[in-house]
Design an enzyme around this catalytic site. Structure first.
Site, short mmCIF file in Angstrom:
data_model
loop_
_atom_site.label_atom_id
_atom_site.label_comp_id
_atom_site.label_asym_id
_atom_site.label_seq_id
_atom_site.Cartn_x
_atom_site.Cartn_y
_atom_site.Cartn_z
N GLU A 177 25.55 39.87 42.79
CA GLU A 177 26.55 38.58 42.19
C GLU A 177 25.27 37.39 42.05
OE1 GLU A 177 27.72 36.75 40.52
OE2 GLU A 177 30.02 37.19 40.80
N HIS B 211 33.59 44.32 39.36
CA HIS B 211 33.83 44.88 40.02
C HIS B 211 35.82 44.25 40.02
CE1 HIS B 211 34.02 40.68 41.95
NE2 HIS B 211 32.52 40.92 41.77
#
Length: 254
Positions: free
Chosen positions: A89, A11
């Protein structure tokens, strides 16, 4: 000759990346710069003529929005998207929301490097009195997770352990069916995929700084082993600067 191609993208910069904070499972959005990174990543894929059949991503908005932006750039927003917490994450536990440079100044760069870069050493857990405990642990997107699945902290080893079942059970079959796969995810979950695909050592994977918003291409043989090292769709200077920026996040300000 490659039997398959696999494309990964981390990202773009998030609002908490901009503030140099441990983002963890907090749902930070893209910063304006991160949105531009995603647009450039998408344009690089468009310029190279990439087409995909399926996309896989996490349940966190910074990477979902990155994927949306990429798909818009390549005019393939209609593609099916599979979202899973297993590509989230790494959970940084009690470090969540802390500024990385300030944490390094307080605890020392060596300790922060251990927390960030040791393969099997977790950070302190996120306790119930943490200001973001309820924000994360009570989020309804995780309502179906068991107590064992919902972490209060993770080492990189833990992150890889929960990502690999999704790789083996969901991603590998798609690739072997001949589908052109795009994975949009986070630094640590993508490190896990890179470690598995390339057979990297624990030491090597912890020194791998994946740049934000730059597509990563693997050419794989029939056994899903790379026939050449990962390639970045970006000019060398931009890629190096992006990797250096990631590496510098855990250092105290001079």
């Amino acid at each position: 000759m490659a039997a398959y191609k696999l494309v990964l993208i981390r990202h773009g910069e998030s609002t908490w990346n901009l503030e140099n904070r441990f983002s963890c499972w907090y749902d930070a959005d893209l910063s304006p710069a991160g949105h531009e990174e995603a647009k450039r990543g998408g344009q690089a894929l468009r310029d190279a003529g990439y087409e995909f059949d399926i996309c896989l991503t996490s349940v966190q908005k910074r990477v979902i929005r990155t994927l949306w932006t990429v798909l818009d750039a390549i005019d393939q927003m209609w593609l099916p998207v599979v979202r899973t917490w297993r590509l989230n994450e790494r959970h940084y536990g009690g470090l969540t929301a802390l500024n990385k440079a300030e944490t390094a100044a307080k605890h020392g760069e060596a300790q922060v490097k251990i927390w960030r870069r040791s393969y099997d050493v977790p950070p302190p857990p996120m306790e119930p009195d943490h200001p973001f405990y309820s924000n994360i642990s009570k989020d309804r997107r995780y309502a179906d997770l068991t107590e064992d699945q919902l972490p209060s902290y993770e080492s990189p080893k833990d992150t890889i352990a929960r990502a690999l079942p999704f790789w083996n059970e969901e991603i590998v079959p798609q690739i072997k069916e001949g589908k052109r796969v795009l994975i949009a995810a986070h630094g640590n979950s993508l490190q896990g995929i890179a470690k598995h695909v390339e057979g990297l050592s624990e030491e090597a994977i912890m020194e791998l700084n994946l740049p934000t918003g730059i597509p990563i291409v693997y050419e794989l043989d029939k056994n899903l082993k790379p026939i050449k090292p990962m390639q970045f769709l970006g000019d060398e200077e931009t890629v190096c600067k992006a990797m250096e920026a990631v590496a510098a996040q855990g250092k105290a300000k001079k």
